[in-house]
Scaffold this motif. Structure first.
Motif, PDB file in Angstrom:
ATOM      1  N   VAL A  55       1.038  -0.872  -0.216  1.00  0.00           N
ATOM      2  CA  VAL A  55       0.018  -0.097  -0.141  1.00  0.00           C
ATOM      3  C   VAL A  55       0.604   1.013  -0.117  1.00  0.00           C
ATOM      4  CG1 VAL A  55      -0.505  -0.005   3.153  1.00  0.00           C
ATOM      5  CG2 VAL A  55      -1.799   1.359   0.904  1.00  0.00           C
ATOM      6  N   ASP A  56       2.207   1.422   0.755  1.00  0.00           N
ATOM      7  CA  ASP A  56       2.618   2.286   1.153  1.00  0.00           C
ATOM      8  C   ASP A  56       3.469   2.974  -1.169  1.00  0.00           C
ATOM      9  OD1 ASP A  56       3.966   2.317   3.710  1.00  0.00           O
ATOM     10  OD2 ASP A  56       2.890   0.335   3.153  1.00  0.00           O
ATOM     11  N   ASP A  57       3.733   1.407  -1.414  1.00  0.00           N
ATOM     12  CA  ASP A  57       4.132   1.739  -2.909  1.00  0.00           C
ATOM     13  C   ASP A  57       3.220   2.385  -3.579  1.00  0.00           C
ATOM     14  OD1 ASP A  57       6.787   0.912  -1.917  1.00  0.00           O
ATOM     15  OD2 ASP A  57       6.548  -1.491  -2.656  1.00  0.00           O
ATOM     16  N   LEU A  58       2.082   2.149  -3.702  1.00  0.00           N
ATOM     17  CA  LEU A  58       1.015   1.631  -4.515  1.00  0.00           C
ATOM     18  C   LEU A  58       0.414   3.596  -4.446  1.00  0.00           C
ATOM     19  CD1 LEU A  58      -1.196  -0.941  -4.792  1.00  0.00           C
ATOM     20  CD2 LEU A  58       0.071  -0.354  -6.387  1.00  0.00           C
ATOM     21  N   LEU A  59       0.034   3.602  -3.106  1.00  0.00           N
ATOM     22  CA  LEU A  59       0.320   5.496  -2.433  1.00  0.00           C
ATOM     23  C   LEU A  59       1.489   6.793  -3.646  1.00  0.00           C
ATOM     24  CD1 LEU A  59      -0.933   5.274   1.109  1.00  0.00           C
ATOM     25  CD2 LEU A  59      -2.090   5.866  -0.860  1.00  0.00           C
ATOM     26  N   ALA A  60       2.381   5.921  -2.939  1.00  0.00           N
ATOM     27  CA  ALA A  60       4.078   6.786  -3.568  1.00  0.00           C
ATOM     28  C   ALA A  60       3.756   7.200  -5.461  1.00  0.00           C
ATOM     29  CB  ALA A  60       4.930   5.907  -3.153  1.00  0.00           C
ATOM     30  N   ARG A  61       3.210   6.240  -5.904  1.00  0.00           N
ATOM     31  CA  ARG A  61       2.489   5.920  -7.458  1.00  0.00           C
ATOM     32  C   ARG A  61       1.458   6.680  -7.746  1.00  0.00           C
ATOM     33  NH1 ARG A  61       6.467   1.709  -5.895  1.00  0.00           N
ATOM     34  NH2 ARG A  61       7.688   0.697  -7.423  1.00  0.00           N
ATOM     35  N   GLY A  62       0.680   7.011  -6.596  1.00  0.00           N
ATOM     36  CA  GLY A  62       0.138   7.759  -7.236  1.00  0.00           C
ATOM     37  C   GLY A  62      -1.634   7.393  -7.174  1.00  0.00           C
ATOM     38  N   PHE A  63      -1.654   5.824  -6.826  1.00  0.00           N
ATOM     39  CA  PHE A  63      -3.289   5.297  -6.783  1.00  0.00           C
ATOM     40  C   PHE A  63      -3.753   5.891  -5.654  1.00  0.00           C
ATOM     41  CE2 PHE A  63      -0.457   2.329  -8.947  1.00  0.00           C
ATOM     42  CZ  PHE A  63      -1.338   1.665 -10.061  1.00  0.00           C
ATOM     43  N   GLN A  64      -4.854   5.323  -5.807  1.00  0.00           N
ATOM     44  CA  GLN A  64      -6.300   7.011  -4.719  1.00  0.00           C
ATOM     45  C   GLN A  64      -7.336   5.531  -4.256  1.00  0.00           C
ATOM     46  OE1 GLN A  64      -8.131   9.479  -8.406  1.00  0.00           O
ATOM     47  NE2 GLN A  64      -6.099  10.008  -8.389  1.00  0.00           N
ATOM     48  N   HIS A  65      -7.416   4.692  -5.022  1.00  0.00           N
ATOM     49  CA  HIS A  65      -8.657   3.737  -4.515  1.00  0.00           C
ATOM     50  C   HIS A  65      -8.154   1.991  -3.828  1.00  0.00           C
ATOM     51  CE1 HIS A  65     -11.218   7.086  -6.291  1.00  0.00           C
ATOM     52  NE2 HIS A  65     -10.704   6.288  -7.105  1.00  0.00           N
ATOM     53  N   LEU A  66      -6.939   2.401  -2.572  1.00  0.00           N
ATOM     54  CA  LEU A  66      -6.759   1.153  -2.092  1.00  0.00           C
ATOM     55  C   LEU A  66      -7.329   0.673  -0.871  1.00  0.00           C
ATOM     56  CD1 LEU A  66      -3.134   2.782  -2.025  1.00  0.00           C
ATOM     57  CD2 LEU A  66      -4.045   1.085  -4.168  1.00  0.00           C
ATOM     58  N   THR A  67      -7.593  -0.466  -0.484  1.00  0.00           N
ATOM     59  CA  THR A  67      -8.062  -1.013   1.141  1.00  0.00           C
ATOM     60  C   THR A  67      -7.630  -2.535   0.518  1.00  0.00           C
ATOM     61  OG1 THR A  67     -10.574  -0.596  -0.409  1.00  0.00           O
ATOM     62  CG2 THR A  67     -10.121  -2.382   1.145  1.00  0.00           C
ATOM     63  N   VAL A  68      -7.251  -2.046   2.085  1.00  0.00           N
ATOM     64  CA  VAL A  68      -6.242  -3.278   2.487  1.00  0.00           C
ATOM     65  C   VAL A  68      -7.129  -4.335   3.252  1.00  0.00           C
ATOM     66  CG1 VAL A  68      -3.703  -4.549   3.893  1.00  0.00           C
ATOM     67  CG2 VAL A  68      -3.710  -2.177   2.627  1.00  0.00           C
ATOM     68  N   LEU A  69      -7.389  -5.820   3.752  1.00  0.00           N
ATOM     69  CA  LEU A  69      -7.863  -6.307   4.186  1.00  0.00           C
ATOM     70  C   LEU A  69      -7.574  -7.524   5.190  1.00  0.00           C
ATOM     71  CD1 LEU A  69     -10.810  -7.605   5.055  1.00  0.00           C
ATOM     72  CD2 LEU A  69     -10.841  -8.935   2.798  1.00  0.00           C
ATOM     73  N   ASP A  70      -7.254  -7.561   6.043  1.00  0.00           N
ATOM     74  CA  ASP A  70      -6.665  -8.849   6.988  1.00  0.00           C
ATOM     75  C   ASP A  70      -7.459  -8.941   7.870  1.00  0.00           C
ATOM     76  OD1 ASP A  70      -3.575  -9.739   6.340  1.00  0.00           O
ATOM     77  OD2 ASP A  70      -4.660 -10.150   8.652  1.00  0.00           O
ATOM     78  N   ILE A  71      -7.301 -10.238   8.337  1.00  0.00           N
ATOM     79  CA  ILE A  71      -7.622 -10.990   9.387  1.00  0.00           C
ATOM     80  C   ILE A  71      -7.629 -10.154  11.446  1.00  0.00           C
ATOM     81  CG2 ILE A  71      -6.861 -12.844   9.463  1.00  0.00           C
ATOM     82  CD1 ILE A  71      -9.275 -14.636  10.182  1.00  0.00           C
ATOM     83  N   SER A  72      -6.305  -9.602  10.590  1.00  0.00           N
ATOM     84  CA  SER A  72      -6.083  -9.270  12.179  1.00  0.00           C
ATOM     85  C   SER A  72      -5.798  -7.984  12.439  1.00  0.00           C
ATOM     86  CB  SER A  72      -3.841  -9.600  11.997  1.00  0.00           C
ATOM     87  OG  SER A  72      -3.193  -8.786  13.014  1.00  0.00           O
ATOM     88  N   GLU A  73      -6.425  -7.391  13.092  1.00  0.00           N
ATOM     89  CA  GLU A  73      -6.563  -5.298  13.367  1.00  0.00           C
ATOM     90  C   GLU A  73      -5.116  -5.138  13.940  1.00  0.00           C
ATOM     91  OE1 GLU A  73      -7.931  -2.508  13.124  1.00  0.00           O
ATOM     92  OE2 GLU A  73      -9.307  -4.210  12.404  1.00  0.00           O
ATOM     93  N   GLN A  74      -4.425  -6.107  14.699  1.00  0.00           N
ATOM     94  CA  GLN A  74      -2.910  -6.064  15.547  1.00  0.00           C
ATOM     95  C   GLN A  74      -2.185  -4.655  13.558  1.00  0.00           C
ATOM     96  OE1 GLN A  74      -2.003  -5.222  18.235  1.00  0.00           O
ATOM     97  NE2 GLN A  74      -4.383  -5.533  18.575  1.00  0.00           N
ATOM     98  N   ALA A  75      -2.061  -6.111  12.740  1.00  0.00           N
ATOM     99  CA  ALA A  75      -1.250  -5.988  11.614  1.00  0.00           C
ATOM    100  C   ALA A  75      -1.672  -4.788  10.492  1.00  0.00           C
ATOM    101  CB  ALA A  75      -1.983  -7.294  10.900  1.00  0.00           C
ATOM    102  N   LEU A  76      -3.186  -4.335  10.796  1.00  0.00           N
ATOM    103  CA  LEU A  76      -3.577  -3.306   9.980  1.00  0.00           C
ATOM    104  C   LEU A  76      -3.508  -1.989  10.666  1.00  0.00           C
ATOM    105  CD1 LEU A  76      -7.298  -4.337   8.744  1.00  0.00           C
ATOM    106  CD2 LEU A  76      -5.678  -4.428   7.635  1.00  0.00           C
ATOM    107  N   ASP A  77      -3.466  -2.199  11.795  1.00  0.00           N
ATOM    108  CA  ASP A  77      -3.389  -1.209  13.270  1.00  0.00           C
ATOM    109  C   ASP A  77      -1.635  -0.554  12.970  1.00  0.00           C
ATOM    110  OD1 ASP A  77      -5.441  -1.051  14.677  1.00  0.00           O
ATOM    111  OD2 ASP A  77      -4.868  -1.894  16.408  1.00  0.00           O
ATOM    112  N   ARG A  78      -0.798  -1.544  12.404  1.00  0.00           N
ATOM    113  CA  ARG A  78       0.694  -1.813  12.179  1.00  0.00           C
ATOM    114  C   ARG A  78       0.865  -0.735  10.746  1.00  0.00           C
ATOM    115  NH1 ARG A  78       5.574  -4.201  14.818  1.00  0.00           N
ATOM    116  NH2 ARG A  78       4.227  -5.202  16.228  1.00  0.00           N
ATOM    117  N   THR A  79       0.255  -1.263   9.947  1.00  0.00           N
ATOM    118  CA  THR A  79       0.154  -0.448   8.708  1.00  0.00           C
ATOM    119  C   THR A  79      -0.281   1.099   8.839  1.00  0.00           C
ATOM    120  OG1 THR A  79      -0.415  -2.743   7.685  1.00  0.00           O
ATOM    121  CG2 THR A  79      -0.560  -0.493   6.587  1.00  0.00           C
TER     122      THR A  79
END
Length: 91
Positions: A55-79
């Motif tokens: 997601v970091d790399d895609l944001l840096a490339r200008g992508f605008q409609h990104l979603t990250v899905l994961d079962i772990s809320e801890q992982a998403l919090d880190r992101t």
């Protein structure tokens, strides 16, 4: 232990760089996205994204409609923490 508990425990107790699947840059994933020739307005979802840096790399490339899905809320919090104010740009 349920899968959600298992993955939350992993991301609570380990730094993402300690995980065997960690990659500092997801060059293969980025190359696949680039080969699809989608524009920056494409909707992209990273399923099982965890604490991935894709997601970091895609944001840096200008992508605008990104979603990250994961079962772990801890992982998403880190992101979210890693992205800082840019986290507001990601679902």
């Amino acid at each position: 232990m349920e899968p959600k508990q298992h993955w939350n425990n992993i991301y609570q107790t380990k730094d993402p760089t300690e995980l065997s699947w960690f990659q500092p840059s997801l060059t293969k994933s980025l190359a696949m996205i680039e080969s699809a020739k989608v524009g920056a307005d494409a909707e992209i979802i990273d399923v099982g994204g965890g604490a991935s840096t894709l997601v970091d790399d895609l944001l840096a490339r200008g992508f605008q409609h990104l979603t990250v899905l994961d079962i772990s809320e801890q992982a998403l919090d880190r992101t979210r923490q890693r992205l800082g104010s840019r986290a507001d740009e990601v679902n």
